[in-house]
Design an enzyme around this catalytic site. Structure first.
Site, PDB file in Angstrom:
ATOM      1  N   ARG A   3       0.840  -1.202   0.000  1.00 29.88           N
ATOM      2  CA  ARG A   3       0.000   0.000   0.000  1.00 29.88           C
ATOM      3  C   ARG A   3       0.875   1.252   0.000  1.00 29.88           C
ATOM      4  NH1 ARG A   3      -3.746  -3.478   3.229  1.00 29.88           N
ATOM      5  NH2 ARG A   3      -2.612  -3.111   5.158  1.00 29.88           N
TER       6      ARG A   3
ATOM      7  N   CYS B 229      -3.519 -13.460  -3.732  1.00 35.37           N
ATOM      8  CA  CYS B 229      -3.211 -13.857  -2.353  1.00 35.37           C
ATOM      9  C   CYS B 229      -3.428 -15.358  -2.134  1.00 35.37           C
ATOM     10  CB  CYS B 229      -4.038 -13.047  -1.358  1.00 35.37           C
ATOM     11  SG  CYS B 229      -5.817 -13.291  -1.509  1.00 35.37           S
TER      12      CYS B 229
END
Length: 399
Positions: A213, A340
């Site tokens: 992020r 993921c």
């Protein structure tokens, strides 16, 4: 004297390569009395000692190894040392204000996850043997954190994943100790969040993307940004705080979107960062038809492949969303995309993105490749510990 589990000849490849799991079809005999969850000794077919771990006949993972030393006692001193090592590792490698303190097999405490959100611990126990040590491990953590001036205000259990049923265990959720406000404020990368440890996904917040992020912040100044599968707004808010001119975050969960809106207001980004409850697979073609274009598009989908048998359909899903996303990126803009699922291996994920780019008639210029944050360490030979693949590309028209 613990029971002894002996492997079939030629089996045990995973633990001999450095992993911690022994599967049901690898076992020849078990001698001695034991209950599921007990510690057993493990030996190769010829009697060579391989270590000790806890056994569960309900699980396909029959034994989860705790130590490779056959003489080692799995006692309170041993457990405290493992917990101490996990905490000391985090202090050296990550921002510990909020972090994953214990990451199962990668911290040699198989089946257990503990996340720290400010002064709250959230525990997820997924294996019968480690469940017996759960309360002891929590108390050890409290002691170690207190020594560093961190007082644990409360502990919440999120052992409500379906995989517990595969272990012959009930799903559990609730306070361990005194109740507290389960909306926990944290700050990460300069962004404030309220983490819902009671009703949020998994433990409430995805800490593994912390530095990914942060990596997109430098791309988002004065940018028009689309954040797909935004959950509670984490990538969107990092874009907003970095100075994006507009951000649209999209998620199919109404609860997640409501929390994302709350988080945007918390950061004074209510006007810049907007959220929409929608199916990303339906929204991307709609935006394409409207000829929308973005400077940055972010794809952070849930695990499409939760088992090896689901990989084929997962590839189709990853190819579709990446193709659609690339068409929405302005020439010279950027795409951040990830998977993921550890079943979606690096080579296959990379190939799938390449195929999507070819179909979209785009050229990919790789900015960087990243994986999960260091508080989710990758233990080599324990394949399940390496799951997050994260690319940033510049998208260029193929002309």
């Amino acid at each position: 004297m613990s029971a002894v589990m002996t492997l079939k000849k030629g089996e045990g490849r995973t633990i001999k390569a450095g992993g911690l799991w022994i599967f049901d079809n690898e076992i020849d005999t078990i001698s001695g009395a034991f209950d599921n969850g007990d510690i057993v000794s493990v030996r190769d077919f010829d009697g060579y000692p391989l270590g000790k771990g806890f056994v569960n006949l309900h699980s396909k993972i029959r034994v989860r190894l705790m130590t490779r030393c056959i003489e080692q006692e799995i006692d309170s001193e041993f457990i405290m040392e493992r917990v101490r090592n996990a905490w000391e590792y985090r202090k050296k490698t990550v921002d510990i204000s909020s972090c994953r303190v214990i990451f199962g097999e990668a911290d040699f405490l198989p089946g257990l996850v503990v996340d720290k959100f400010s002064d709250v611990l959230v525990v997820e126990s997924l294996a019968l043997g480690i469940d017996r040590f759960k309360l002891e491990i929590i108390e050890d953590l409290k002691i170690l954190l207190e020594q560093d001036g961190i007082h644990v205000r409360g502990v919440y259990e999120r052992s409500d994943a379906k995989v517990r049923l595969n272990e012959g265990m009930e799903r559990e959720k609730g306070f361990i100790g005194e109740p507290f406000d389960t909306m926990v404020p944290i700050t990460e990368n300069g962004v404030q969040y309220l983490v819902d440890v009671k009703e949020g996904q998994k433990t409430g917040f995805f800490l593994d993307q912390k530095y990914n992020r942060l990596a997109i912040q430098r791309l988002c100044k004065k940018a028009k940004v689309l954040d797909c599968f935004t959950h509670t707004g984490s990538f969107a808010l990092n874009a907003g705080i970095a100075g994006a001119c507009s951000v649209l975050g999209v998620d199919a969960s109404e609860l997640a979107v409501a929390q994302a809106i709350q988080n945007a207001a918390l950061n004074g980004l209510g006007e810049t960062v907007q959220f929409r409850c929608a199916d990303v697979f339906e929204l991307l073609p709609e935006l394409e038809r409207k000829k929308e274009q973005f400077d940055v598009v972010i794809l952070d989908p849930p695990a499409f492949a939760k088992s090896r048998t689901a990989v084929k359909n997962a590839v189709k899903g990853y190819r579709e969303i990446n193709l659609r996303a690339m068409k929405l990126v302005k020439d010279g803009g950027f795409l951040a995309t990830c998977s993921c699922s550890h079943f979606m291996e690096y080579e296959l994920f990379t190939k799938t993105i390449y195929q999507a780019a070819a179909s979209a008639h785009k050229r990919l210029r790789q900015v960087e490749y990243r994986t999960q944050a260091p508080d989710h360490p990758i233990l080599w030979a324990a394949q399940e510990s390496y799951y997050l693949k994260f690319y940033i590309f510049q998208i260029i028209e193929d002309r």
